[in-house]
Design a protein around this motif. Structure first.
Motif, PDB file in Angstrom:
ATOM      1  N   GLY A 157      30.223  10.317 -28.024  1.00  0.00           N
ATOM      2  CA  GLY A 157      30.153  10.470 -26.591  1.00  0.00           C
ATOM      3  C   GLY A 157      28.845   9.853 -25.957  1.00  0.00           C
ATOM      4  N   VAL A 158      29.107   8.567 -25.456  1.00  0.00           N
ATOM      5  CA  VAL A 158      27.826   8.047 -24.883  1.00  0.00           C
ATOM      6  C   VAL A 158      28.348   7.189 -23.367  1.00  0.00           C
ATOM      7  N   ASP A 159      27.385   6.811 -22.636  1.00  0.00           N
ATOM      8  CA  ASP A 159      27.541   6.258 -21.410  1.00  0.00           C
ATOM      9  C   ASP A 159      28.239   4.787 -21.415  1.00  0.00           C
ATOM     10  N   GLY A 160      27.805   4.062 -22.682  1.00  0.00           N
ATOM     11  CA  GLY A 160      28.442   2.756 -22.778  1.00  0.00           C
ATOM     12  C   GLY A 160      28.302   2.284 -24.296  1.00  0.00           C
ATOM     13  N   ILE A 161      28.986   1.476 -24.592  1.00  0.00           N
ATOM     14  CA  ILE A 161      29.135   0.930 -25.969  1.00  0.00           C
ATOM     15  C   ILE A 161      28.772  -0.587 -25.850  1.00  0.00           C
ATOM     16  N   ALA A 162      27.646  -1.226 -26.100  1.00  0.00           N
ATOM     17  CA  ALA A 162      27.111  -2.432 -26.236  1.00  0.00           C
ATOM     18  C   ALA A 162      27.728  -2.978 -27.515  1.00  0.00           C
ATOM     19  N   VAL A 163      28.244  -4.430 -27.168  1.00  0.00           N
ATOM     20  CA  VAL A 163      28.901  -4.955 -28.254  1.00  0.00           C
ATOM     21  C   VAL A 163      28.198  -6.684 -28.326  1.00  0.00           C
ATOM     22  N   ILE A 164      27.046  -6.769 -29.302  1.00  0.00           N
ATOM     23  CA  ILE A 164      26.539  -8.079 -29.279  1.00  0.00           C
ATOM     24  C   ILE A 164      27.440  -9.037 -30.001  1.00  0.00           C
ATOM     25  N   TYR A 204      30.002  -2.922 -22.930  1.00  0.00           N
ATOM     26  CA  TYR A 204      29.297  -3.832 -22.181  1.00  0.00           C
ATOM     27  C   TYR A 204      29.168  -5.068 -23.286  1.00  0.00           C
ATOM     28  N   LEU A 205      29.318  -6.409 -22.815  1.00  0.00           N
ATOM     29  CA  LEU A 205      29.104  -7.507 -23.643  1.00  0.00           C
ATOM     30  C   LEU A 205      27.308  -7.697 -23.851  1.00  0.00           C
ATOM     31  N   TYR A 206      27.164  -8.292 -24.770  1.00  0.00           N
ATOM     32  CA  TYR A 206      25.625  -8.417 -25.278  1.00  0.00           C
ATOM     33  C   TYR A 206      25.471  -9.760 -25.646  1.00  0.00           C
ATOM     34  N   ASP A 207      24.864 -10.717 -24.785  1.00  0.00           N
ATOM     35  CA  ASP A 207      24.541 -11.929 -25.335  1.00  0.00           C
ATOM     36  C   ASP A 207      23.150 -12.209 -25.804  1.00  0.00           C
ATOM     37  N   ILE A 208      22.918 -12.708 -26.970  1.00  0.00           N
ATOM     38  CA  ILE A 208      21.415 -13.080 -27.596  1.00  0.00           C
ATOM     39  C   ILE A 208      21.698 -14.199 -28.292  1.00  0.00           C
ATOM     40  N   PRO A 209      22.188 -15.488 -27.796  1.00  0.00           N
ATOM     41  CA  PRO A 209      22.510 -16.491 -28.616  1.00  0.00           C
ATOM     42  C   PRO A 209      21.388 -17.027 -29.645  1.00  0.00           C
ATOM     43  N   ALA A 210      19.980 -16.760 -29.283  1.00  0.00           N
ATOM     44  CA  ALA A 210      18.985 -17.319 -30.186  1.00  0.00           C
ATOM     45  C   ALA A 210      19.042 -16.510 -31.515  1.00  0.00           C
ATOM     46  N   THR A 267      21.944 -14.815 -32.559  1.00  0.00           N
ATOM     47  CA  THR A 267      23.451 -14.461 -33.150  1.00  0.00           C
ATOM     48  C   THR A 267      24.188 -15.946 -33.379  1.00  0.00           C
ATOM     49  N   GLN A 268      23.462 -17.135 -32.540  1.00  0.00           N
ATOM     50  CA  GLN A 268      24.171 -18.465 -32.524  1.00  0.00           C
ATOM     51  C   GLN A 268      25.545 -18.605 -32.066  1.00  0.00           C
ATOM     52  N   ASN A 269      25.888 -17.475 -31.368  1.00  0.00           N
ATOM     53  CA  ASN A 269      27.208 -17.389 -30.498  1.00  0.00           C
ATOM     54  C   ASN A 269      26.450 -17.011 -29.119  1.00  0.00           C
ATOM     55  N   HIS A 270      27.230 -17.659 -27.979  1.00  0.00           N
ATOM     56  CA  HIS A 270      26.959 -17.478 -26.714  1.00  0.00           C
ATOM     57  C   HIS A 270      28.209 -17.237 -25.809  1.00  0.00           C
ATOM     58  N   ILE A 271      28.272 -16.382 -25.021  1.00  0.00           N
ATOM     59  CA  ILE A 271      29.053 -16.121 -24.144  1.00  0.00           C
ATOM     60  C   ILE A 271      29.147 -16.982 -22.936  1.00  0.00           C
ATOM     61  N   GLU A 272      29.982 -18.067 -22.830  1.00  0.00           N
ATOM     62  CA  GLU A 272      29.814 -18.834 -21.644  1.00  0.00           C
ATOM     63  C   GLU A 272      30.257 -18.027 -20.519  1.00  0.00           C
ATOM     64  N   PRO A 273      29.664 -18.343 -19.438  1.00  0.00           N
ATOM     65  CA  PRO A 273      30.016 -17.515 -18.081  1.00  0.00           C
ATOM     66  C   PRO A 273      31.663 -17.442 -17.846  1.00  0.00           C
ATOM     67  N   GLU A 274      32.322 -18.681 -18.057  1.00  0.00           N
ATOM     68  CA  GLU A 274      33.964 -18.622 -18.054  1.00  0.00           C
ATOM     69  C   GLU A 274      34.475 -17.624 -18.662  1.00  0.00           C
TER      70      GLU A 274
END
Length: 294
Positions: free
Chosen positions: A97-104, A132-138, A140-147
């Motif tokens: 039970g948490v308020d949100g689950i972030a997924v890097i 919650y999406l979690y974007d940290i490309p530096a 993970t080397q994977n980036h969530i494009e805005p689209e």
């Protein structure tokens, strides 16, 4: 909007000398952040999530939620390279039970944008807790494009994104999606953009540096919520200058942990092979802490 911005601190995970997790010390850090007025993110980048086992993350989440006892919001990071393990972790956090689950974003495994959509959709379909999406490309080397973020924002259980990329144009693009999509909130990761982000449409921030300067971070947000722009700008200036001086010394999460350790040894060292104690570096960190009155 005023009165509704939030600051989450990407909480450090405390370790004993034998590198086992020190849950009591971690709980003390939770209390410290709550007293400052901040929300909690656990098992994030500054929480050494990549150095923790599956079972440790589950217990860490349970201990943090128990310590918080409803006094703050808790987001926990479930992201791992494989969708399968990410989904299993997310289900455990859902049960606790948490308020949100972030997924890097997955790391080590190179992903297409379509692969990222499948990954996040699968996890969001598996739990009731908002994801919650979690974007940290530096990192993970994977980036969530805005689209891609726009496509995922339409999912009924994807509630927002944490942007730790550091590119202001990407953050602006995510914020634009948040304006267009009800129930999709943007949280800024870079410590130097907290004030800018929350005054330009972000719901809040998730900050690692808040481990060392919890009151300064809380002041940026409280001033914004009170309409005190000059107060927020002054607090942000302190935060930015401290960040610049500390982070030029090396890997930011390890330096945050080390700076905190020099003031409170109960947090322990980072798990190896991260930063080892270094007398010259400690002296440089100590000078920064002294300069800023920490």
């Amino acid at each position: 909007m005023t009165g509704d911005k939030k600051a989450f601190v990407a909480l450090v995970t405390c370790f004993n000398e034998d590198e086992t997790i020190n849950y009591a010390a971690t709980r003390a850090q939770v209390r410290r952040q709550i007293e400052a007025g901040n929300q909690i993110m656990c098992a994030g980048t500054n929480g050494d999530f990549s150095a923790l086992t599956f079972d440790e993350k589950v217990r860490l989440c349970a201990e943090v939620v128990d310590e918080v006892a409803g006094r703050a919001e808790v987001i926990v990071n479930a992201g791992m390279p494989a969708t399968h393990e990410t989904r299993l972790l997310a289900r455990e956090f859902d049960r606790i039970g948490v308020d949100g689950i972030a997924v890097i974003t997955p790391f080590f495994i190179e992903c297409t944008q379509e692969g990222l959509i499948r990954h996040f959709t699968c996890v969001a379909d598996s739990v009731d807790t908002p994801v919650y999406l979690y974007d940290i490309p530096a990192r993970t080397q994977n980036h969530i494009e805005p689209e891609t973020a726009r496509t995922l924002a339409a999912h009924g259980n994807i509630a927002g994104i944490k942007d730790s990329g550091g590119a202001q144009d990407t953050l602006e693009a995510y914020i634009a999606i948040g304006r267009e999509t009800d129930g999709f909130d943007v949280y800024s990761g870079p410590d130097h953009l907290v004030h800018w982000a929350v005054t330009n449409g972000a719901r809040g921030c998730i900050s690692g540096l808040g481990n060392v300067l919890p009151d300064v971070l809380a002041r940026i947000i409280s001033c914004v919520n009170a309409g005190d722009e000059s107060g927020a700008a002054e607090a942000q200036s302190i935060y930015t200058h401290f960040r610049t001086e500390l982070y030029k010394l090396g890997y930011p999460p390890a330096l945050v942990k080390r700076a905190l350790f020099l003031r409170d040894p109960s947090v322990g060292l980072s798990r190896q092979p991260a930063l080892l104690p270094d007398a010259a570096q400690d002296k440089a960190i100590e000078a920064i802490l002294t300069k800023f009155g920490v």
